[in-house]
Design a protein around this motif. Structure first.
Motif, PDB file in Angstrom:
ATOM      1  N   THR A 120      40.654  39.984  48.809  1.00  0.00           N
ATOM      2  CA  THR A 120      41.834  40.810  48.582  1.00  0.00           C
ATOM      3  C   THR A 120      42.673  40.340  47.399  1.00  0.00           C
ATOM      4  OG1 THR A 120      41.884  41.339  50.945  1.00  0.00           O
ATOM      5  CG2 THR A 120      43.903  41.755  49.687  1.00  0.00           C
TER       6      THR A 120
ATOM      7  N   LEU B 137      35.740  50.421  47.503  1.00  0.00           N
ATOM      8  CA  LEU B 137      35.153  49.284  48.213  1.00  0.00           C
ATOM      9  C   LEU B 137      36.136  48.625  49.179  1.00  0.00           C
ATOM     10  CD1 LEU B 137      33.231  47.680  45.212  1.00  0.00           C
ATOM     11  CD2 LEU B 137      32.245  48.957  47.134  1.00  0.00           C
ATOM     12  N   ARG B 138      37.323  49.145  49.275  1.00  0.00           N
ATOM     13  CA  ARG B 138      38.331  48.601  50.186  1.00  0.00           C
ATOM     14  C   ARG B 138      37.928  48.847  51.631  1.00  0.00           C
ATOM     15  NH1 ARG B 138      43.760  51.784  50.684  1.00  0.00           N
ATOM     16  NH2 ARG B 138      42.626  52.506  52.519  1.00  0.00           N
ATOM     17  N   ASP B 139      38.170  47.841  52.467  1.00  0.00           N
ATOM     18  CA  ASP B 139      37.932  48.002  53.893  1.00  0.00           C
ATOM     19  C   ASP B 139      38.962  48.952  54.494  1.00  0.00           C
ATOM     20  OD1 ASP B 139      35.915  46.105  53.615  1.00  0.00           O
ATOM     21  OD2 ASP B 139      37.228  44.435  54.190  1.00  0.00           O
TER      22      ASP B 139
ATOM     23  N   TRP C  68      39.781  43.549  51.119  1.00  0.00           N
ATOM     24  CA  TRP C  68      38.460  43.524  50.502  1.00  0.00           C
ATOM     25  C   TRP C  68      37.723  42.291  51.009  1.00  0.00           C
ATOM     26  CZ3 TRP C  68      42.490  45.753  47.955  1.00  0.00           C
ATOM     27  CH2 TRP C  68      42.257  46.980  47.308  1.00  0.00           C
TER      28      TRP C  68
ATOM     29  N   HIS D 124      32.937  42.680  42.213  1.00  0.00           N
ATOM     30  CA  HIS D 124      32.677  44.046  42.648  1.00  0.00           C
ATOM     31  C   HIS D 124      32.078  44.897  41.541  1.00  0.00           C
ATOM     32  CE1 HIS D 124      34.515  43.738  46.565  1.00  0.00           C
ATOM     33  NE2 HIS D 124      35.669  43.356  46.075  1.00  0.00           N
TER      34      HIS D 124
ATOM     35  N   LEU E 151      36.788  50.031  42.621  1.00  0.00           N
ATOM     36  CA  LEU E 151      37.400  48.981  43.435  1.00  0.00           C
ATOM     37  C   LEU E 151      38.066  49.571  44.677  1.00  0.00           C
ATOM     38  CD1 LEU E 151      39.020  46.728  40.680  1.00  0.00           C
ATOM     39  CD2 LEU E 151      36.958  46.244  42.010  1.00  0.00           C
TER      40      LEU E 151
ATOM     41  N   THR F  57      47.412  51.104  50.092  1.00  0.00           N
ATOM     42  CA  THR F  57      46.746  49.810  50.097  1.00  0.00           C
ATOM     43  C   THR F  57      47.727  48.676  50.355  1.00  0.00           C
ATOM     44  OG1 THR F  57      45.001  50.559  48.608  1.00  0.00           O
ATOM     45  CG2 THR F  57      45.415  48.192  48.693  1.00  0.00           C
TER      46      THR F  57
ATOM     47  N   THR G 287      41.018  41.024  43.930  1.00  0.00           N
ATOM     48  CA  THR G 287      40.820  42.454  43.727  1.00  0.00           C
ATOM     49  C   THR G 287      42.136  43.163  43.451  1.00  0.00           C
ATOM     50  OG1 THR G 287      38.893  42.372  45.202  1.00  0.00           O
ATOM     51  CG2 THR G 287      39.782  44.539  44.661  1.00  0.00           C
TER      52      THR G 287
ATOM     53  N   THR H  14      35.757  38.708  45.161  1.00  0.00           N
ATOM     54  CA  THR H  14      35.665  39.995  45.836  1.00  0.00           C
ATOM     55  C   THR H  14      36.661  40.156  46.977  1.00  0.00           C
ATOM     56  OG1 THR H  14      33.894  39.078  47.214  1.00  0.00           O
ATOM     57  CG2 THR H  14      33.236  40.328  45.251  1.00  0.00           C
TER      58      THR H  14
END
Length: 329
Positions: free
Chosen positions: A78, A49-51, A56, A283, A46, A100, A81, A76
């Motif tokens: 923010t 896969l964070r921007d 997310w 995800h 997870l 994060t 997630t 999927t």
């Protein structure tokens, strides 16, 4: 293989909670296993896969159209997630979590009106989850809590449809708010008003045995008796019982029927099944599918029964055998 060994073969997110909740392992062993959530398995996936901006899927809750084209809500973005990372047990003090949360606070905005993520949205079902996330990860959610206190309905719960005139609370909305208020208290931010509101909300559920209509005694929604993970915004009796377990204390007798629902779903091999996966893009797949043995259902059911039966035993009741992890898988 025993049920406990089967659970311990799972992801670090499962393992550390089994060690803490079912085995009474030494604290250093629990802490060490929990630290792996950030670097191994589901948690690491997870986070990967964070921007770059901390979000997310590019948004707070409903980026783009808000739906995944298959009849389900995408899980999927923010909010879901971050909530899943909380359920997995990502350590709030870890560098990954701190980075994060700082990025989300700076960059994430609600699709509804552009407000900052930790300032909240308008629906209490969303705001309850946001408080849970913020309190867990150390963000300032004081403003959302004050809003939720003012939105509690006369019957003790909450409902996202209140803005459209509803005066009856919703099980789904109420459990999300209750989890948020408890997390806020556990973070040391609560006061007498917060505790009183939470207890009123819990009373709303207890008056209904966690799943029955107060007026007729009928089951409110059949799916409330089916277990899912992650629950997202949906209610079920195992989620409610796990919340009451978190609160602690002596179990209220009005929990008995819901506990027996959980007990009755244990399979002959000692495990519980996944029963009601909520449709939508994800995800990562955490389970093998509905109707199959579920580590999450099994872990959560066993720790609820362990708490409940221990309390019954200490008060003179007979301890039941169904919370044993000795069954052969």
């Amino acid at each position: 293989m025993t049920v406990q060994n089967w659970l311990l073969e799972g992801d670090p997110a499962i393992r550390w909670q089994v060690l803490r909740d079912l085995t009474d392992a030494p604290e250093d062993a629990v802490v060490a296993e929990r630290a792996r959530v950030a670097t191994k398995g589901w948690g690491a996936r997870l986070l990967s896969l964070r921007d770059p901006d901390g979000q997310w899927a590019g948004g707070a809750c409903f980026p783009g159209s808000g739906w995944d084209g298959t009849g389900g809500q995408p899980w999927t973005s923010t909010l879901p997630t971050l909530d899943l990372l909380r359920l997995l047990g990502l350590d709030p003090a870890s560098p990954q979590a701190r980075e994060t949360v700082a990025l989300v606070a700076e960059n994430c905005r609600w699709e509804y009106d552009g407000s900052r993520f930790f300032d909240g949205e308008v629906e209490p079902c969303i705001n309850g989850r946001t408080v849970t996330i913020g309190a867990y990860f150390g963000a300032d959610v004081d403003g959302i809590v004050q809003r939720l206190l003012g939105e509690q309905l006369a019957d003790g719960g909450w409902n996202c449809e209140a803005e459209n005139g509803s005066t009856r609370s919703s099980f789904d909305t109420t459990i999300g708010v209750l989890e948020g208020l408890l997390a806020y208290e556990r973070a040391g931010r609560g006061d007498e008003r917060v505790a009183a509101a939470r207890q009123r909300g819990e009373e709303y559920l207890l008056e209904r045995s966690l799943f029955r209509r107060k007026s007729t005694g009928e089951v409110v929604v059949p799916s409330y008796l089916e277990f899912s993970f992650p629950p997202q915004w949906h209610y079920d009796v195992l989620r409610a019982l796990d919340h009451v377990r978190e609160v602690g204390g002596t179990p209220d007798p009005r929990l008995d029927e819901a506990v027996e629902v959980v007990r009755g779903k244990q399979q002959p091999d000692g495990r519980w099944l996944l029963e009601h996966t909520h449709a939508g893009a994800v995800h990562v797949e955490l389970e093998d599918g509905d109707g199959l043995p579920s580590r999450w259902s099994t872990l959560r059911a066993l720790r609820v029964l362990r708490w409940y039966d221990a309390a019954q035993s200490s008060s003179g009741g007979a301890k039941r055998a169904s919370d044993s992890t000795d069954g052969t898988v």
